[in-house]
Design a protein around this motif. Sequence first.
Motif, short mmCIF file in Angstrom:
data_model
loop_
_atom_site.label_atom_id
_atom_site.label_comp_id
_atom_site.label_asym_id
_atom_site.label_seq_id
_atom_site.Cartn_x
_atom_site.Cartn_y
_atom_site.Cartn_z
N ASN A 23 0.83 -1.20 0.00
CA ASN A 23 0.00 0.00 0.00
C ASN A 23 0.86 1.25 0.00
N ASP A 24 0.28 2.32 -0.49
CA ASP A 24 0.89 3.64 -0.38
C ASP A 24 0.58 4.19 1.01
N ILE A 25 1.41 5.08 1.48
CA ILE A 25 1.11 5.80 2.72
C ILE A 25 -0.23 6.50 2.53
N ASP A 26 -1.10 6.42 3.53
CA ASP A 26 -2.45 6.98 3.52
C ASP A 26 -3.37 6.29 2.52
N GLY A 27 -2.91 5.21 1.90
CA GLY A 27 -3.69 4.53 0.87
C GLY A 27 -4.40 3.29 1.39
N TYR A 28 -5.26 2.77 0.54
CA TYR A 28 -6.03 1.56 0.84
C TYR A 28 -5.13 0.34 0.75
N LEU A 29 -5.35 -0.61 1.64
CA LEU A 29 -4.61 -1.87 1.64
C LEU A 29 -5.61 -3.00 1.44
N SER A 30 -5.32 -3.89 0.52
CA SER A 30 -6.13 -5.09 0.34
C SER A 30 -5.20 -6.22 -0.07
N PHE A 31 -5.19 -7.29 0.72
CA PHE A 31 -4.32 -8.42 0.44
C PHE A 31 -5.02 -9.72 0.79
N THR A 32 -4.91 -10.71 -0.08
CA THR A 32 -5.25 -12.09 0.23
C THR A 32 -4.18 -12.97 -0.37
N CYS A 33 -3.90 -14.07 0.30
CA CYS A 33 -2.97 -15.04 -0.26
C CYS A 33 -3.49 -15.48 -1.63
N ALA A 34 -2.59 -15.82 -2.53
CA ALA A 34 -2.97 -16.19 -3.90
C ALA A 34 -3.87 -17.41 -3.94
N ASN A 35 -3.79 -18.24 -2.93
CA ASN A 35 -4.56 -19.47 -2.88
C ASN A 35 -5.20 -19.57 -1.49
N GLN A 36 -6.47 -19.94 -1.42
CA GLN A 36 -7.15 -20.02 -0.12
C GLN A 36 -6.67 -21.19 0.72
N ALA A 37 -5.88 -22.06 0.13
CA ALA A 37 -5.26 -23.15 0.89
C ALA A 37 -3.89 -22.73 1.41
N HIS A 38 -3.64 -21.42 1.42
CA HIS A 38 -2.43 -20.85 2.00
C HIS A 38 -2.83 -20.03 3.23
N TYR A 39 -1.84 -19.70 4.05
CA TYR A 39 -2.10 -18.86 5.22
C TYR A 39 -1.03 -17.78 5.32
N VAL A 40 -1.36 -16.68 5.99
CA VAL A 40 -0.40 -15.59 6.20
C VAL A 40 0.69 -16.11 7.14
N SER A 41 1.93 -16.08 6.66
CA SER A 41 3.05 -16.62 7.43
C SER A 41 4.02 -15.54 7.92
N ARG A 42 3.92 -14.35 7.37
CA ARG A 42 4.80 -13.26 7.78
C ARG A 42 4.09 -11.93 7.53
N ILE A 43 4.25 -11.01 8.48
CA ILE A 43 3.68 -9.67 8.35
C ILE A 43 4.79 -8.67 8.65
N SER A 44 4.99 -7.76 7.72
CA SER A 44 5.98 -6.69 7.89
C SER A 44 5.29 -5.34 7.74
N SER A 45 5.81 -4.35 8.45
CA SER A 45 5.22 -3.02 8.38
C SER A 45 6.25 -1.98 8.79
N MET A 46 6.18 -0.82 8.12
CA MET A 46 7.05 0.29 8.44
C MET A 46 6.20 1.53 8.67
N HIS A 47 6.48 2.24 9.75
CA HIS A 47 5.73 3.44 10.10
C HIS A 47 6.42 4.69 9.57
N SER A 48 5.62 5.64 9.11
CA SER A 48 6.11 6.95 8.68
C SER A 48 5.64 8.00 9.69
N ASN A 49 6.57 8.62 10.38
CA ASN A 49 6.20 9.69 11.31
C ASN A 49 5.66 10.91 10.59
N ARG A 50 6.16 11.16 9.39
CA ARG A 50 5.70 12.32 8.61
C ARG A 50 4.23 12.18 8.28
N ALA A 51 3.82 11.00 7.82
CA ALA A 51 2.43 10.78 7.40
C ALA A 51 1.58 10.15 8.50
N GLU A 52 2.21 9.66 9.57
CA GLU A 52 1.51 8.96 10.65
C GLU A 52 0.66 7.81 10.11
#
Length: 173
Positions: A23-52
């Motif tokens: 996603n872009d900062i301040d933007g919409y996020l939409s994610f699903t694994c490519a296959n429903q027989a998969h599961y989310v195994s890692r989540i990464s995120s970075m914060h922007s103090n400028r944009a909060e």
Amino acid sequence: MQYYLLFLVLAASVLIGTEGWLNDIDGYLSFTCANQAHYVSRISSMHSNRAEDRQWDFECQPFPSVAGTPTCDWSDYANRFDYWLDFVCQTNSYLVGASSYHSNYYEDRRWRFFCCSQPEVSYTDCKMTSYVNAYDGYMDYAVPSDYVITGVQGIHSNYYEDRRYKFRICKLQ
């Protein structure tokens, strides 16, 4: 001198760009694994103090020994702006995706989650992680082997204009 300029350009693109983020900062996020027989195994995120706001990335792995067609569903919004987030997938369901939108007024995100269940699959040893990020800090959470994410908690700080997150994880039985 050329290497120094190249380094500055790369550093700037990492700090302000969407390189590697869903996603872009301040933007919409939409994610699903490519296959429903998969599961989310890692989540990464970075914060922007400028944009909060945060940029997000998710990774998926195949669900071990799939026995049938998964049943999946999107949740309603799990939180209000500036309020506690406390979401748990339905019984024997696991996290396969997420969506959120950001409010510049509240400097927060509202979240929905996409969960699936497999026939004849159950979990044991369900537990909450500790917080996986500090306010304004980087997040990189890898789900332990043989576990899946089954819930998400998050607390918002108006001082930091950020959230700290915990995950409910369960061991595959």
